[in-house]
Design an enzyme around this catalytic site. Structure first.
Site, mmCIF file in Angstrom:
data_model
loop_
_atom_site.group_PDB
_atom_site.id
_atom_site.type_symbol
_atom_site.label_atom_id
_atom_site.label_comp_id
_atom_site.label_asym_id
_atom_site.label_seq_id
_atom_site.Cartn_x
_atom_site.Cartn_y
_atom_site.Cartn_z
ATOM 1 N N SER A 116 -8.955 1.946 3.123
ATOM 2 C CA SER A 116 -8.109 2.559 2.477
ATOM 3 C C SER A 116 -7.174 1.648 1.583
ATOM 4 O O SER A 116 -6.467 2.201 0.855
ATOM 5 C CB SER A 116 -7.472 3.754 3.398
ATOM 6 O OG SER A 116 -6.643 3.162 4.310
ATOM 7 N N SER B 180 -9.457 -0.952 7.715
ATOM 8 C CA SER B 180 -9.058 -0.448 6.166
ATOM 9 C C SER B 180 -8.103 -1.522 5.397
ATOM 10 O O SER B 180 -7.733 -1.619 4.409
ATOM 11 C CB SER B 180 -8.157 0.639 6.167
ATOM 12 O OG SER B 180 -8.637 1.885 6.168
ATOM 13 N N LYS C 268 0.649 -1.210 -0.029
ATOM 14 C CA LYS C 268 -0.106 0.024 -0.144
ATOM 15 C C LYS C 268 0.975 1.255 -0.161
ATOM 16 O O LYS C 268 1.882 1.268 0.671
ATOM 17 C CB LYS C 268 -0.843 -0.155 1.195
ATOM 18 C CG LYS C 268 -1.653 1.032 1.430
ATOM 19 C CD LYS C 268 -2.497 0.931 2.789
ATOM 20 C CE LYS C 268 -3.639 2.035 2.896
ATOM 21 N NZ LYS C 268 -4.406 1.783 4.362
#
Length: 472
Positions: A154, A178, A79
């Site tokens: 996210s 997330s 990420k």
């Protein structure tokens, strides 16, 4: 090679160890999948095929002279809020455009030391403050099950990449669901560990203040065996991270796992969930009973209080922490981040007295919740009220009742406030064929218990690839 990239990480590593395939061949299979699908999904935001090929050839050159490392040659993604040396770490924001860390986050360094081949970094919403992945810097990430829907946030780019076979596994982060909501949306597995079990050093923004309790870097993959493998290799004390806990890794036996009574609930009595979500929880409960576990209806009484405090820390404190950075640059912010700021503005900044009171209340409430979990040290519950939603949707009708945007993910937010480990496994399907996951939650620092029980659920149901990942 199309099927190869959809194999579990454990299976890919076995093929590498037995020389059934080279690192270069496995990397090339993933490169082809990325080149085929990423233009549609927009999951990877920093990826250079030639650099990946060069690193893969270096891995193959080491085989004859170096002892194989546990993740040797495994293609993974990270990420883009977790510092990865040489790759963009922009947190989805124009304010960080082009930023490339000179050093790896602690967890990324451990991945490299284990021999993983890092393919690239994945998209996230600006400053991570949304359950939909979209930003002005790289645009919208789409769900491989339905391009009209989000893979979540996210860690949405990470979940889309793994679900579609563009990556064998990877790292996300979670302060309010997330890694768990994106796993639920895309039909993969994930773990939000107890904060400190996997070092958070190198995450942007830093996991400090209240986010030291709420936030954690967590592994994501297509099977719980893969998630557990990453957890074992990434966990361990980081002597320069004040949140890192010196907790020894455990390997509980099946009988030890079965000694944990499991409490399950289908909703919190406040926000409805879809009928298919209820069915998924019930199916997981039945599978665990079949495996010899005692599974009883039980719902902690502290859930709504935990969520109220999560809201104060994540929403109100989050906006306060970002305020100095964004001041004077408001015209560069994405609509999704402005939406978060508007929600926070409705609650107003916390005063010093309010913040101190909330922090003390959280400790007392966590103690109360843990006391309740003495009888049921493991919980089984939904991840969210709904499956993956269409881009831009912000409310849903369930059985004649409206569920608003931040209310739909309350099932994940509770356990950030509790600082408890929570694993997600795909179990059910919506009428549209979208994945529905369930959550296995354990007491803080009992991550291995959550992983072990989640693996039993995963064995009963397991990953199914989205059709677009299979089509050549």
């Amino acid at each position: 090679m199309n099927g190869l990239v959809l194999e579990s990480a454990v299976r890919q590593l076995e093929l590498l160890r037995t020389n059934a395939i080279s690192v270069a061949e496995l990397a090339e299979a993933h490169i082809r999948q990325i080149e085929r699908l990423n233009p549609k999904l927009n999951a990877l935001v920093d990826f250079d095929a030639d650099k990946v090929r060069a690193r893969a050839r270096m891995h193959d050159a080491w085989i004859g002279t170096r002892t194989r490392r546990p993740l040797f040659g495994l293609p993974v993604t990270i990420k883009s809020s977790i510092a990865t040396r040489g790759l963009k770490c922009e947190i989805g924001s124009l304010l960080h455009k082009g930023e490339i860390p000179a050093h790896d986050a602690a967890a990324v360094a451990r991945l490299r030391a284990a021999g993983a081949l890092i393919l690239g970094t994945t998209n996230c919403p600006e400053f991570l403050m949304a359950y939909e992945t979209d930003n002005l810097l790289h645009g919208q990430t789409r769900n491989p099950w339905d391009l009209e829907r989000t893979p979540g946030g996210s860690s949405g780019g990470e979940s889309a990449a793994i679900a579609a076979g563009m990556s064998a596994a990877g790292l996300g982060s979670d302060s309010g669901g997330s890694v768990r909501v994106p796993a639920h949306f895309t039909g993969i597995c994930s773990l939000k560990p107890t904060p400190g079990r996997i070092p958070g050093r190198g995450h942007l923004p830093p996991c400090v203040g209240p986010f030291q309790i709420l936030g954690a870097i967590g592994p994501m993959a297509r099977t719980m065996a893969d998630v557990a493998l990453l957890f074992r290799l990434l966990s361990g004390h980081d002597p320069v991270d004040p949140a890192s806990a010196p907790v020894a890794l455990r390997e509980p036996t099946l009988n030890e796992l079965r000694s944990n009574r499991i409490g399950f609930f289908e909703d919190d009595g406040l926000a409805p969930v879809t009928q298919e979500t209820r069915a998924a929880v019930q199916a997981a409960a039945a599978a665990l009973r079949e495996a010899g576990f005692r599974v009883d209806p039980f719902r902690p009484s502290t859930l709504e209080q935990l969520r109220t405090l999560w809201w104060k820390f994540f929403v109100q404190c989050g906006a306060m922490l970002y305020a100095p950075e964004i001041r004077g640059r408001e015209d560069e912010l994405s609509p999704i981040f402005n939406e978060f700021l508007a929600i926070a503005a409705g609650a107003h900044p916390l005063t010093a007295d309010q913040l101190l009171s909330a922090w003390a209340e959280l400790d007392l409430l966590r103690a109360k919740a843990l006391e309740e979990m003495r009888k049921y040290p493991v919980l089984l519950c939904p991840v969210a009220s709904v499956p993956a939603f269409r881009h831009g949707e912000r409310s849903w009708n369930i059985d004649g009742r409206t569920v608003e945007y931040l209310d739909a993910w309350r099932h994940s937010q509770w356990f950030n406030a509790l600082a408890a480990p929570a694993a997600v496994i795909p179990v059910g399907r919506s009428p549209e064929g979208l994945p529905i996951g369930v959550q296995i939650v354990a007491r803080p620092f009992e991550d291995e218990t959550a992983l072990g029980i989640a693996a039993i659920v995963d064995a009963a149901f397991g990953y199914r690839p989205p059709p677009m990942a299979l089509n050549s």
